[in-house]
Structures are given as C-alpha cells and as structure tokens.
Motif scaffolding. Structure first.
Motif, mmCIF file in Angstrom:
data_model
loop_
_atom_site.group_PDB
_atom_site.id
_atom_site.type_symbol
_atom_site.label_atom_id
_atom_site.label_comp_id
_atom_site.label_asym_id
_atom_site.label_seq_id
_atom_site.Cartn_x
_atom_site.Cartn_y
_atom_site.Cartn_z
ATOM 1 N N ARG A 165 8.130 5.372 1.490
ATOM 2 C CA ARG A 165 8.730 5.020 0.193
ATOM 3 C C ARG A 165 9.516 3.708 0.231
ATOM 4 N NH1 ARG A 165 8.934 10.308 0.879
ATOM 5 N NH2 ARG A 165 11.044 10.322 1.728
ATOM 6 N N PHE A 210 0.870 -1.177 0.000
ATOM 7 C CA PHE A 210 0.000 0.000 0.000
ATOM 8 C C PHE A 210 0.908 1.229 0.000
ATOM 9 C CE2 PHE A 210 -2.458 -3.319 2.138
ATOM 10 C CZ PHE A 210 -3.669 -3.242 1.465
ATOM 11 N N ARG A 211 0.750 2.085 -1.016
ATOM 12 C CA ARG A 211 1.541 3.312 -1.086
ATOM 13 C C ARG A 211 0.756 4.480 -0.501
ATOM 14 N NH1 ARG A 211 6.700 1.737 -2.124
ATOM 15 N NH2 ARG A 211 6.934 0.584 -4.073
ATOM 16 N N ASN A 212 1.457 5.400 0.142
ATOM 17 C CA ASN A 212 0.839 6.659 0.620
ATOM 18 C C ASN A 212 -0.362 6.424 1.534
ATOM 19 O OD1 ASN A 212 2.620 8.370 -0.893
ATOM 20 N ND2 ASN A 212 1.537 7.634 -2.721
ATOM 21 N N ALA A 213 -0.148 5.621 2.549
ATOM 22 C CA ALA A 213 -1.195 5.375 3.549
ATOM 23 C C ALA A 213 -0.940 6.253 4.768
ATOM 24 C CB ALA A 213 -1.163 3.909 3.973
ATOM 25 N N GLU A 240 1.063 -2.979 -6.363
ATOM 26 C CA GLU A 240 0.940 -1.713 -5.636
ATOM 27 C C GLU A 240 -0.494 -1.195 -5.629
ATOM 28 O OE1 GLU A 240 3.654 1.309 -6.750
ATOM 29 O OE2 GLU A 240 5.414 -0.010 -6.651
ATOM 30 N N ILE A 241 -0.893 -0.655 -4.487
ATOM 31 C CA ILE A 241 -2.180 0.065 -4.402
ATOM 32 C C ILE A 241 -1.877 1.439 -3.822
ATOM 33 C CG2 ILE A 241 -4.473 0.129 -3.367
ATOM 34 C CD1 ILE A 241 -4.422 -2.911 -3.219
ATOM 35 N N ASP A 242 -2.091 2.478 -4.590
ATOM 36 C CA ASP A 242 -1.809 3.832 -4.112
ATOM 37 C C ASP A 242 -3.036 4.393 -3.393
ATOM 38 O OD1 ASP A 242 -1.105 6.441 -3.623
ATOM 39 O OD2 ASP A 242 -0.134 6.727 -5.575
ATOM 40 N N LEU A 243 -2.882 4.702 -2.120
ATOM 41 C CA LEU A 243 -4.020 5.162 -1.320
ATOM 42 C C LEU A 243 -4.132 6.686 -1.292
ATOM 43 C CD1 LEU A 243 -3.902 2.630 1.656
ATOM 44 C CD2 LEU A 243 -5.129 2.470 -0.511
ATOM 45 N N GLY A 244 -3.183 7.374 -1.882
ATOM 46 C CA GLY A 244 -3.309 8.830 -2.037
ATOM 47 C C GLY A 244 -3.474 9.594 -0.735
ATOM 48 N N ASP A 265 4.338 3.662 3.457
ATOM 49 C CA ASP A 265 3.984 2.490 2.664
ATOM 50 C C ASP A 265 3.895 1.286 3.600
ATOM 51 O OD1 ASP A 265 4.194 4.184 0.537
ATOM 52 O OD2 ASP A 265 6.069 3.335 -0.237
ATOM 53 N N ALA A 325 2.577 10.281 5.282
ATOM 54 C CA ALA A 325 2.151 9.044 4.637
ATOM 55 C C ALA A 325 3.283 8.014 4.629
ATOM 56 C CB ALA A 325 1.704 9.337 3.207
#
Ligand SMILES: [Zn+2]
Length: 412
Positions: A38, A11-14, A45-49, A24, A22
């Motif tokens: 990072r 999970f990116r940017n959680a 990958e799942i980017d959570l923004g 990962d 944020a």
C-alpha cells in the motif's frame, strides 16, 4: 503536511516471488524506486489483482540467425550432423535482410512471451562471413526498447580446421560482439579449439559460452578440458556450456563427480530441452533415452544452470514459439520435477540465467530497471504447473505489450 512521493507509475497488488502478501511497486525514471504494501503516492496506477510479477524471462541460448528455416528444406533431418549440414548448405545464401527478418520474427514472439534479456549465438565462418552478425547487431539496436540482446559469436563448423574463421571472429569481437562461443566437437582438434577460444576471450576480456557436446556417449568428453582452462585463466563464473547431453547418460556416482567438477571450476550448464529431446536417443527402437540433463539436480549440487530455447523452426528443432515459460514447463515434465521443485524450474529461466549472464541489475528490487512482466497466476509454482498467459510486459518502465484474456461467450 507530508507530501506523498511521486512515481511515474505504480503497480498495485503485485505478488513477487519474494513476498508472501501482495505489494505495490513504484517506478521512477525507468527504474524500480520502491516496493512496499500500500504505497502512498501520486502516480499512474495499474492494479494487478494479486498476480505474479517477474523481471522477465532470460534466454541464455538461442540461434536467431538460423531460426524459421522450415520452409526452405524439403527433407527431414534425423541427426545432429544432418541438421548442421542442412543449415550449412542454406547459410551460404543468407543475406543480412533475410537473417534480420527471421530474427525479428523470433524476437517479437519472445517479447510477447515475456523475455526481457537474451543471449543469441551467431555463426561466424567464411561461408556466412559477417552477414549474420551485421543483421543481429541491427536487431540488438532496433529492439533495445523491449529486450537486451547479448551477441555470442561462434564458429559452428570448427575453428582450427576452417581457415579464415579466426580472423572473422576477431573482426566481430572488435566490432561489438559481447562474448565468444565455440563448438569443439566439430573441430578436428577439439583441445586446440578450446585453447584458442579462451585465448581470444582473454584478449578481448569477454565471457565464454560453448556448445560442449551433443551425444549420449560419456566415455569421452571435453568437459574436463573446459574446466581446466577455466581455472587456468581464472575464468570461474564466466564460462557456460550448452547441451552437455552426455551428463544425462551418467549413472549417479559419475554424475555427482561431474557436478562437483563443474561447481569447483565455476562452469555453468545450459540445458536445451526442445533440441535435446528431438535429436537425442534416435538410435533406439524403443524405450528411447531422452538426452536431457537434469539441470535442477545440478543446481542442488552447486552448479549454475539455465534452461533455454536453442533453435526455433529449423532442422535442429522443427518447433518453437520462443516461450521460456513453456520451455520450463516442458523441462519440468520430462525431468520428473516434483511439485516442490517447480519453483526451482522457474528459477532456471529467470534468476539463474541472469546470474549465468552476469547481469547485475536483474530482479524485482529497488534500483534495478523496471523490467516487469505480469503472469495470470499467483505463484511461481503455479506458473510452471498452469502455463498461464503473460498478460503484459514493461521494459525500463515503459509498457511493451499487452495480451488480453480470452472471453467465453456463454449461451443466453
Ligand atoms: Zn545452440
């Protein structure tokens, strides 16, 4: 050359409740393997923004076996005893298939609202026998891919006054019940009821979760007896009491004394806003008392507390969507929580109920199961304030649901 660590999923940017920036989150074999900004890795990958992640909501008190009964009772029920009598009458006709179908409906609502752990109270007595229990055991097995279900068996209509109930409770405890509950105010001998439950809890080495009281008269209660038994049996940290609506009727000095007693005994309190608000204070013609115990105030005084669902669409509570975020928001509203206390209100449906249920593997931390839900907001405070959508959920690293954000169609 350095090889990058490989995760099954990242999970990116959680945003976690512990992180200010944020991060990962790397997941391997269904568990959280790493949390860092990072992460350099090979993974899906799942980017959570920058959205908020939680380990899922934890519902410590819900009645799956008597949920979704509204269509079956033709009249309105105004009091606790009327609601109990209405369900008792319908209960005789419950079949395993019927309880399973109604329970599944509620579990599926809970899953898509982000619940990952749940303790359900199941009625055991000579009218229903073990039919409700059999259905709930099947639900526990069939929904394990999305939710950990803990089964608390209890005699809703009394124990010492209900011949056969004790034998059935023992049979359920032998056959996979996770803990025992009770309802002393329904028994002709409340103290014997409590004593017997603790005997059984000790014999089977299981925790205790009681329906303690359900009225606004603080001149008598069983709270002291529960604390006394807890200490006598060395059961500190293993006992919870639900509703405890009498606590809401106490002036500050007595409230503080009760909090100190509960904290000393290690007895936790579960507040059930939907039912307490619906059934308490009905004698008043105006300025009605609400019967909601201030859980976050008890927490400040060292008492472990949770806020939970209790009933869904039945005579006790003719509302419900099994959303614990909505319940925490309702609680915050009625309990006059300050904005600075919203995080404490979110704790009441996440970290604190996990502790109440003695779940040692809950939370966004390396080594724990990758139970992760994503909220369409950026902080715990905003989660209570805004009631954001829960966009997706994962259990042991596997995605179990997704919710799409609504789309506005503006005119050209
Ligand atoms: Zn209950």
């Amino acid at each position: 050359m350095m090889t990058k660590p490989a995760f099954d999923l990242v999970f990116r940017n959680a945003v976690t409740r512990a992180s200010t920036a944020a991060v990962d989150i790397g997941v391997t074999d269904g568990r959280i393997a790493a949390i860092a900004p990072r992460l350099a890795c090979e993974a899906v990958e799942i980017d959570l923004g920058g959205r908020l992640v939680l380990s899922g909501f934890v519902d410590t008190h819900i009645h799956l076996d008597k949920a979704c009964l509204l269509g079956r009772c033709g009249h309105d029920h105004g009091s606790v005893s009327e609601a109990i009598a209405a369900v008792a009458a319908m209960k005789r006709d419950f079949t395993v298939e019927d309880v399973y179908a109604r329970g599944a409906r509620v579990i599926e609502r809970a899953i898509v609202h982000g619940t990952t752990r749940m303790r359900t109270h199941v009625e055991i007595d000579p009218r229903i026998g073990l039919r409700g229990f059999a259905a709930i055991k099947a639900l526990k097995r069939d929904y394990a891919w999305a939710l950990d279900l803990s089964i608390c068996v209890f005699p809703q209509e009394g124990l010492t006054n209900d011949p056969g109930a004790e034998e059935l409770l023992i049979a359920a405890l032998r056959d996979g019940a996770d803990l025992i509950g009770g309802c002393p105010y329904m028994d002709t001998d409340p103290n014997a009821h409590i004593e017997k439950l603790f005997d059984l809890a000790q014999a089977f080495d299981v925790d205790v979760d009681l329906h303690l009281d359900f009225d606004l008269d603080p001149s008598w209660w069983h709270l002291d007896e529960v604390c006394r038994q807890t200490e006598r049996r060395n059961y500190q940290g293993r006992v919870a009491i639900g509703h405890a609506s009498k606590l809401s009727a106490l002036p500050p000095k007595q409230f503080d004394a009760a909090a100190a007693r509960l904290a000393r005994a290690g007895v936790a309190v579960t507040v059930l806003p939907a039912t307490d608000l619906y059934l308490m204070g009905r004698d008043a013609t105006h300025n009605s008392p609400r019967g909601l115990t201030a859980a976050h105030r008890l927490v400040e005084k060292g008492v472990l507390c949770s806020v939970a669902t209790n009933n869904v669409l039945n005579p006790f509570t003719p509302f419900g969507d099994a959303s614990l975020l909505r319940m925490a928001n309702l609680y915050a509203n009625v309990a006059y929580a300050a904005v600075s206390e919203f995080d404490a209100c979110l704790d009441l449906v996440t970290e604190l109920p996990a502790r109440l249920m003695n779940l040692g593997d809950y939370g966004i931390a390396p080594g724990n199961p990758a139970d992760i839900i994503v909220l369409d907001t950026t902080s715990g405070r905003n989660a209570i304030a805004e009631l954001p959508d829960v966009l997706m959920g994962f259990k042991n690293g596997r995605q179990v649901f997704e919710r799409h954000s609504p789309v506005l169609f503006r005119p050209e």
